[in-house]
Design an enzyme around this catalytic site. Sequence first.
Site, PDB file in Angstrom:
ATOM      1  N   ASP A   1       0.843  -1.193   0.000  1.00 36.46           N
ATOM      2  CA  ASP A   1       0.000   0.000   0.000  1.00 36.46           C
ATOM      3  C   ASP A   1       0.877   1.242   0.000  1.00 36.46           C
ATOM      4  O   ASP A   1       1.865   1.317   0.731  1.00 36.46           O
ATOM      5  CB  ASP A   1      -0.914   0.032   1.224  1.00 36.46           C
TER       6      ASP A   1
HETATM    7  C1  LIG Z   1       2.697   8.604  -5.519  1.00 35.13           C
HETATM    8  C2  LIG Z   1       2.393   7.609  -6.611  1.00 35.13           C
HETATM    9  C3  LIG Z   1       1.448   6.605  -6.431  1.00 35.13           C
HETATM   10  N1  LIG Z   1       1.179   5.727  -7.435  1.00 35.13           N
HETATM   11  C4  LIG Z   1       0.169   4.669  -7.282  1.00 35.13           C
HETATM   12  C5  LIG Z   1       0.722   3.352  -6.727  1.00 35.13           C
HETATM   13  C6  LIG Z   1      -0.533   2.655  -6.274  1.00 35.13           C
HETATM   14  O1  LIG Z   1      -1.042   1.892  -7.367  1.00 35.13           O
HETATM   15  C7  LIG Z   1      -1.498   3.796  -5.967  1.00 35.13           C
HETATM   16  C8  LIG Z   1      -1.811   3.881  -4.502  1.00 35.13           C
HETATM   17  O2  LIG Z   1      -2.899   3.063  -4.216  1.00 35.13           O
HETATM   18  P1  LIG Z   1      -2.801   1.705  -3.394  1.00 35.13           P
HETATM   19  O3  LIG Z   1      -4.034   1.617  -2.580  1.00 35.13           O
HETATM   20  O4  LIG Z   1      -1.484   1.595  -2.699  1.00 35.13           O
HETATM   21  O5  LIG Z   1      -2.796   0.583  -4.522  1.00 35.13           O
HETATM   22  P2  LIG Z   1      -3.875   0.235  -5.623  1.00 35.13           P
HETATM   23  O6  LIG Z   1      -5.268   0.406  -5.104  1.00 35.13           O
HETATM   24  O7  LIG Z   1      -3.525   0.960  -6.885  1.00 35.13           O
HETATM   25  O8  LIG Z   1      -3.575  -1.289  -5.895  1.00 35.13           O
HETATM   26  P3  LIG Z   1      -3.746  -2.546  -4.893  1.00 35.13           P
HETATM   27  O9  LIG Z   1      -4.372  -2.051  -3.614  1.00 35.13           O
HETATM   28  O10 LIG Z   1      -4.635  -3.492  -5.635  1.00 35.13           O
HETATM   29  O11 LIG Z   1      -2.362  -3.066  -4.697  1.00 35.13           O
HETATM   30  O12 LIG Z   1      -0.834   5.002  -6.367  1.00 35.13           O
HETATM   31  C9  LIG Z   1       1.833   5.833  -8.657  1.00 35.13           C
HETATM   32  O13 LIG Z   1       1.571   5.048  -9.576  1.00 35.13           O
HETATM   33  N2  LIG Z   1       2.777   6.804  -8.832  1.00 35.13           N
HETATM   34  C10 LIG Z   1       3.090   7.708  -7.870  1.00 35.13           C
HETATM   35  O14 LIG Z   1       3.961   8.573  -8.094  1.00 35.13           O
END
Ligand SMILES: Cc1cn([C@H]2C[C@H](O)[C@@H](COP(=O)(O)OP(=O)(O)OP(=O)(O)O)O2)c(=O)[nH]c1=O
Length: 303
Positions: free
Chosen positions: A174
């Site tokens: 997360d």
């Molecule tokens: C800060 C930042 C976050 N992110 C993304 C990563 C994560 O996918 C998302 C944060 O949400 P999360 O809840 O961590 O993940 P998710 O819902 O996308 O996937 P899952 O729970 O199924 O594993 O933000 C980027 O892609 N680039 C960035 O620079």
Amino acid sequence: MHVGYDVRNAHEGDRMSENQEVTGDSTIGQERTVGQERTTGRRRTTGRERMSECDRMVERSCAADRDRTGGRDCEAGHQDAERDLEGGQDPEGFMPDSVRIVLASGSPRRRDLLAREGIPFTIRVSDVDETLEPDLLAHPEEAAKKLAERKAGVVVQELLDEGAQGTIAVIGADTIVVHDGVIFGKPENPSDARRMLSTLSGDTHEVITGVSVWLVNVPEDGNVSLGFRTLAETSRVRFKKLAPGLIESYVATGEPMDKAGAYGIQSVADVFVDEVSGDFDTVVGLPVKRIVAEFSEIFGLAR
Ligand SMILES: Cc1cn([C@H]2C[C@H](O)[C@@H](COP(=O)(O)OP(=O)(O)OP(=O)(O)O)O2)c(=O)[nH]c1=O
């Protein structure tokens, strides 16, 4: 280095077996294969409380660790377990001959980052409630770890419900953005995205990614062993001053909506960034180098 798991055999209180009677709805998550072909038996279970049982297990483990380590956190407690194993004590004979890796995530970024390591794995997406308990809101690192544990834990329970066999490592993660102690998850709508980006503009924030790796062993005799270890990695990101028009046009692309803090550093939003201190992949969503280093025994067995 030995893998630091809080190793436990299934026993009264911690038991997670396919016979377990729990309640709640449970559509089995989709599983996709990356790196090599695998099939998974699927069945639909009904009236089960899978998540709450996993949550209870996480809580019990953390509480036990806190007792054992005199109040240090869960991660520190698990490092104690690591030292026990390094001392040559592996009474459960937990480390197997081969491990199947499951990434408990729907994030395409996490999939790509793990795939880059050349490790075969399958993807399992589960619906996890990401609402944080009020006490966790003030502890961002603990919050990221807790959500990572939940995501991995729910997939572990599904696999056990399905009667999975062998040894499986389930990875949950997360990512949250933290500005002045306030946690930013994914924006709820475009105006929330605008608010987040305006707040981050011209300032430094942290990006924390929690990772939880659960190792499950189900031998033919059905005596389930289960352990997990959770870590968090933090990077700091300094944003340039963002013009309102730039924020507006970025939000209009729709890209912020599935990303913590409303931006993706790996794409056009890299122009927002002045400097990253720490691991870049942690910002994108998975500190792969640290994971592969800390869990090298597991990944070695999966290759
Ligand atoms: C800060 C930042 C976050 N992110 C993304 C990563 C994560 O996918 C998302 C944060 O949400 P999360 O809840 O961590 O993940 P998710 O819902 O996308 O996937 P899952 O729970 O199924 O594993 O933000 C980027 O892609 N680039 C960035 O620079």
